[in-house]
Scaffold this active site. Sequence first.
Site, PDB file in Angstrom:
ATOM      1  N   LYS A 267      -3.112 -43.983 -82.462  1.00 54.15           N
ATOM      2  CA  LYS A 267      -1.998 -44.437 -83.306  1.00 54.15           C
ATOM      3  C   LYS A 267      -2.046 -45.963 -83.381  1.00 54.15           C
ATOM      4  CE  LYS A 267       2.812 -42.952 -83.759  1.00 54.15           C
ATOM      5  NZ  LYS A 267       3.952 -42.426 -83.003  1.00 54.15           N
TER       6      LYS A 267
HETATM    7  O1  G3P Z   1       7.712 -40.806 -84.618  1.00 56.62           O
HETATM    8  C1  G3P Z   1       8.322 -42.044 -84.556  1.00 56.62           C
HETATM    9  C2  G3P Z   1       9.599 -41.897 -83.822  1.00 56.62           C
HETATM   10  O2  G3P Z   1       9.363 -41.716 -82.457  1.00 56.62           O
HETATM   11  C3  G3P Z   1      10.586 -42.938 -84.048  1.00 56.62           C
HETATM   12  O3  G3P Z   1      11.776 -42.279 -83.997  1.00 56.62           O
HETATM   13  O4  G3P Z   1      14.175 -42.031 -83.711  1.00 56.62           O
HETATM   14  O5  G3P Z   1      12.963 -43.973 -82.660  1.00 56.62           O
HETATM   15  O6  G3P Z   1      13.298 -43.877 -85.113  1.00 56.62           O
HETATM   16  P1  G3P Z   1      13.118 -43.100 -83.866  1.00 56.62           P
END
Ligand code: G3P
Length: 218
Positions: free
Chosen positions: A87
Site C-alpha cells: 500500500k
Molecule cells: O481503508 C482506509 C480506512 O482505514 C480509513 O478509514 O475510518 O479512518 O477514515 P477511516
Amino acid sequence: MKFFIDTANLDQIREAQDLGILDGVTTNPSLMAKEGISGKQNILKHYKTICDIVPGDVSAEVISTDFDGMMKEAGELAEIAPNIVVKIPMIKDGVKAIAKLTELGIPTNCTLVFSVGQAILASKAGATYVSPFIGRIDDMNWDGMQLIREIAEVYSMQFSDTQILAASIRSSKAIVESAAAGADVVTCPLNSILGLLKHPLTDIGLAQFLADHKKANK
Ligand code: G3P
C-alpha cells in the site's frame, strides 16, 4: 464485488474469514497502532500472521515517503507472503514507486485517494487497487459515493485494469451504495459487513417457520 476487512485485529479477521466470504484485508499504520503493534519486526510478524489466516490479498502500508525508502520497504513486505499487496500513498514518489513495483510484478494499492485525477494517475502507474476514502470525503460534507461513480465511469471509458477499492467505509449502507456506484472492492469493519445480515422480516419469518414446524412435529 470483493469484500475486504479493514482492520489489524486478528479476532475480527478470523471471524470474517470464518464467514467464508472474505476476499482480503486492508490495514494502515493507524490500524496497526490501534492493536498496539509497534517496531519493524513486530509489524512484519503481524502481517505474516494475517497472511496465514487469510489467503486473499492483504494490503500492508509503507511508512517511507521517498522513492528509495518505499522501494526498500515494499521489498521487505512483499517477501512476507505471496498475497501481500504493497500500500503506497498518493504522492509524487508514491506514483513513481507504484510504476516501478508494477514493472517488478509486485501488486500495489494506491491509498489516500480523494479525486478522479489522483485515481487516473494511480491507474496510469499500474496500481492493482485504488483506494478512494469515502467516509473522510463525507466528513468534509462532500460526496464520497459521487467520487466512486466518477472514477468508475472514467476507468470504464479508459479500459483501466485498476480495481476501485472503496475505503473508509463505516456503515452497511455505504457497502450497498459502493456496490451500486461501481466499486470492485469494499473494505470496512466487521460490524458493517455483519450489518448487511439484518432485516426484521427475516427474523419474524424464521421464527414463524420454526414455530410452524414445531407445531406440526409435536
Ligand atoms: O481503508 C482506509 C480506512 O482505514 C480509513 O478509514 O475510518 O479512518 O477514515 P477511516
